[in-house]
Design a protein around this motif. Structure first.
Motif, PDB file in Angstrom:
ATOM      1  N   LEU A   3       0.829  -1.210   0.000  1.00 48.16           N
ATOM      2  CA  LEU A   3       0.000   0.000   0.000  1.00 48.16           C
ATOM      3  C   LEU A   3       0.860   1.257   0.000  1.00 48.16           C
ATOM      4  O   LEU A   3       0.476   2.267  -0.570  1.00 48.16           O
ATOM      5  CB  LEU A   3      -0.942  -0.001   1.199  1.00 48.16           C
ATOM      6  CG  LEU A   3      -2.084  -1.008   1.139  1.00 48.16           C
ATOM      7  CD1 LEU A   3      -2.893  -0.969   2.434  1.00 48.16           C
ATOM      8  CD2 LEU A   3      -2.987  -0.737  -0.051  1.00 48.16           C
ATOM      9  N   GLY A   4       2.030   1.194   0.653  1.00 48.96           N
ATOM     10  CA  GLY A   4       2.941   2.332   0.661  1.00 48.96           C
ATOM     11  C   GLY A   4       3.511   2.641  -0.711  1.00 48.96           C
ATOM     12  O   GLY A   4       3.942   3.758  -0.975  1.00 48.96           O
ATOM     13  N   LEU A   5       3.519   1.671  -1.592  1.00 43.68           N
ATOM     14  CA  LEU A   5       4.002   1.879  -2.959  1.00 43.68           C
ATOM     15  C   LEU A   5       2.871   2.197  -3.933  1.00 43.68           C
ATOM     16  O   LEU A   5       3.110   2.751  -5.004  1.00 43.68           O
ATOM     17  CB  LEU A   5       4.741   0.637  -3.454  1.00 43.68           C
ATOM     18  CG  LEU A   5       6.067   0.336  -2.782  1.00 43.68           C
ATOM     19  CD1 LEU A   5       6.618  -0.998  -3.260  1.00 43.68           C
ATOM     20  CD2 LEU A   5       7.066   1.442  -3.058  1.00 43.68           C
ATOM     21  N   LEU A   6       1.656   1.828  -3.553  1.00 44.54           N
ATOM     22  CA  LEU A   6       0.520   1.975  -4.465  1.00 44.54           C
ATOM     23  C   LEU A   6       0.258   3.432  -4.832  1.00 44.54           C
ATOM     24  O   LEU A   6       0.210   3.770  -6.017  1.00 44.54           O
ATOM     25  CB  LEU A   6      -0.733   1.342  -3.846  1.00 44.54           C
ATOM     26  CG  LEU A   6      -1.956   1.299  -4.743  1.00 44.54           C
ATOM     27  CD1 LEU A   6      -1.684   0.438  -5.975  1.00 44.54           C
ATOM     28  CD2 LEU A   6      -3.155   0.752  -3.977  1.00 44.54           C
ATOM     29  N   PHE A   7       0.107   4.304  -3.848  1.00 46.16           N
ATOM     30  CA  PHE A   7      -0.199   5.705  -4.135  1.00 46.16           C
ATOM     31  C   PHE A   7       0.898   6.381  -4.956  1.00 46.16           C
ATOM     32  O   PHE A   7       0.613   6.983  -5.997  1.00 46.16           O
ATOM     33  CB  PHE A   7      -0.490   6.485  -2.849  1.00 46.16           C
ATOM     34  CG  PHE A   7      -0.735   7.946  -3.097  1.00 46.16           C
ATOM     35  CD1 PHE A   7      -1.923   8.372  -3.663  1.00 46.16           C
ATOM     36  CD2 PHE A   7       0.230   8.891  -2.785  1.00 46.16           C
ATOM     37  CE1 PHE A   7      -2.151   9.720  -3.915  1.00 46.16           C
ATOM     38  CE2 PHE A   7       0.022  10.233  -3.027  1.00 46.16           C
ATOM     39  CZ  PHE A   7      -1.180  10.645  -3.595  1.00 46.16           C
ATOM     40  N   PRO A   8       2.177   6.301  -4.527  1.00 43.31           N
ATOM     41  CA  PRO A   8       3.209   6.945  -5.351  1.00 43.31           C
ATOM     42  C   PRO A   8       3.314   6.332  -6.742  1.00 43.31           C
ATOM     43  O   PRO A   8       3.591   7.038  -7.714  1.00 43.31           O
ATOM     44  CB  PRO A   8       4.503   6.729  -4.577  1.00 43.31           C
ATOM     45  CG  PRO A   8       4.125   6.273  -3.228  1.00 43.31           C
ATOM     46  CD  PRO A   8       2.736   5.758  -3.288  1.00 43.31           C
ATOM     47  N   GLY A   9       3.091   5.016  -6.856  1.00 45.50           N
ATOM     48  CA  GLY A   9       3.151   4.362  -8.165  1.00 45.50           C
ATOM     49  C   GLY A   9       2.066   4.860  -9.105  1.00 45.50           C
ATOM     50  O   GLY A   9       2.335   5.185 -10.269  1.00 45.50           O
ATOM     51  N   VAL A  10       0.830   4.925  -8.598  1.00 41.96           N
ATOM     52  CA  VAL A  10      -0.283   5.421  -9.407  1.00 41.96           C
ATOM     53  C   VAL A  10      -0.043   6.884  -9.776  1.00 41.96           C
ATOM     54  O   VAL A  10      -0.253   7.291 -10.923  1.00 41.96           O
ATOM     55  CB  VAL A  10      -1.628   5.237  -8.672  1.00 41.96           C
ATOM     56  CG1 VAL A  10      -2.756   5.978  -9.361  1.00 41.96           C
ATOM     57  CG2 VAL A  10      -1.962   3.750  -8.542  1.00 41.96           C
ATOM     58  N   LEU A  11       0.422   7.666  -8.804  1.00 42.08           N
ATOM     59  CA  LEU A  11       0.705   9.082  -9.068  1.00 42.08           C
ATOM     60  C   LEU A  11       1.792   9.232 -10.136  1.00 42.08           C
ATOM     61  O   LEU A  11       1.667  10.070 -11.044  1.00 42.08           O
ATOM     62  CB  LEU A  11       1.136   9.774  -7.774  1.00 42.08           C
ATOM     63  CG  LEU A  11       1.378  11.275  -7.850  1.00 42.08           C
ATOM     64  CD1 LEU A  11       0.100  12.016  -8.250  1.00 42.08           C
ATOM     65  CD2 LEU A  11       1.901  11.792  -6.514  1.00 42.08           C
ATOM     66  N   ALA A  12       2.832   8.410 -10.080  1.00 38.25           N
ATOM     67  CA  ALA A  12       3.906   8.466 -11.079  1.00 38.25           C
ATOM     68  C   ALA A  12       3.385   8.124 -12.468  1.00 38.25           C
ATOM     69  O   ALA A  12       3.749   8.779 -13.455  1.00 38.25           O
ATOM     70  CB  ALA A  12       5.045   7.524 -10.694  1.00 38.25           C
ATOM     71  N   GLY A  16       3.414  10.759 -15.333  1.00 47.97           N
ATOM     72  CA  GLY A  16       4.188  10.365 -16.507  1.00 47.97           C
ATOM     73  C   GLY A  16       3.368  10.430 -17.777  1.00 47.97           C
ATOM     74  O   GLY A  16       3.860  10.859 -18.827  1.00 47.97           O
ATOM     75  N   THR A  17       2.116  10.020 -17.695  1.00 47.10           N
ATOM     76  CA  THR A  17       1.220  10.088 -18.857  1.00 47.10           C
ATOM     77  C   THR A  17       0.988  11.534 -19.279  1.00 47.10           C
ATOM     78  O   THR A  17       1.047  11.863 -20.471  1.00 47.10           O
ATOM     79  CB  THR A  17      -0.127   9.400 -18.539  1.00 47.10           C
ATOM     80  OG1 THR A  17       0.131   8.054 -18.145  1.00 47.10           O
ATOM     81  CG2 THR A  17      -1.064   9.434 -19.722  1.00 47.10           C
ATOM     82  N   ILE A  18       0.746  12.403 -18.301  1.00 47.78           N
ATOM     83  CA  ILE A  18       0.542  13.828 -18.602  1.00 47.78           C
ATOM     84  C   ILE A  18       1.803  14.414 -19.235  1.00 47.78           C
ATOM     85  O   ILE A  18       1.729  15.128 -20.246  1.00 47.78           O
ATOM     86  CB  ILE A  18       0.149  14.607 -17.326  1.00 47.78           C
ATOM     87  CG1 ILE A  18      -1.236  14.164 -16.836  1.00 47.78           C
ATOM     88  CG2 ILE A  18       0.176  16.116 -17.574  1.00 47.78           C
ATOM     89  CD1 ILE A  18      -1.592  14.680 -15.454  1.00 47.78           C
ATOM     90  N   ALA A  19       2.965  14.099 -18.662  1.00 49.27           N
ATOM     91  CA  ALA A  19       4.235  14.616 -19.200  1.00 49.27           C
ATOM     92  C   ALA A  19       4.475  14.093 -20.608  1.00 49.27           C
ATOM     93  O   ALA A  19       4.907  14.844 -21.498  1.00 49.27           O
ATOM     94  CB  ALA A  19       5.393  14.227 -18.278  1.00 49.27           C
TER      95      ALA A  19
END
Length: 171
Positions: A3-12, A16-19
């Protein structure tokens, strides 16, 4: 851990898609920047985890339990507050130590007071940054006005735990 990786992963992925939609070169630039940060931070994390491991071995669980354990009450909250206030370093150093304290038997209210003392007081930060930049008067007023905050945080933790059915010793 997942769960600690889920939020930053989804945010990345979202960022990344927007960039990428704006310019694929932005993604390459961001990845170079991220790799540079990774190379800079990973040795610090490794050293902090090793130091936390030594603290876990050198500080007996009985000592932690006696002084800042769940039954240490007001004394434990105050000791944890003072310890947190004089703890030098950033989160890379402090959070591995907090994990060691919890595993060694520290109480939740005491650990919350420790982290609040570390966040609010940070004596090393006052000496290095705050007093030279803001002056003694500002630092003294800020320190005095926030003295009660770790105690409040510790006892709010007691209240939350009591509401959830776990009642730690208060005094």
């Amino acid at each position: 851990m997942i769960l600690g990786l889920l939020f930053p992963g989804v945010l990345a992925v979202i960022l990344g898609t927007i960039a990428y939609r704006r310019s694929p070169s932005m993604v390459r630039s961001a990845m170079r920047s991220a790799f540079g940060r990774f190379v800079e931070i990973m040795p610090k994390i490794a050293v902090a985890l090793i130091a936390a491991g030594f603290i876990g071995v050198l500080v007996p669980a009985a000592v932690v339990g006696k002084h800042i354990g769940p039954d240490s009450g007001f004394y434990g909250i105050m000791l944890a507050t003072l310890s947190g206030g004089i703890m030098p370093g950033g989160p890379i150093v402090t959070f591995p130590i907090v994990i060691v304290l919890l595993k060694a038997g520290a109480g939740f209210p005491q650990v919350v007071a420790f982290l609040t003392g570390w966040s609010v007081f940070a004596v090393h930060r006052m000496i290095i940054y705050e007093i030279p930049m803001m002056g003694w008067q500002f630092s003294a007023v800020r320190l005095i006005s926030s003295l009660i905050l770790p105690l409040i945080a510790g006892y709010l933790t007691v209240l939350v735990m009591a509401l959830s059915g776990t009642v730690p010793k208060i005094f």
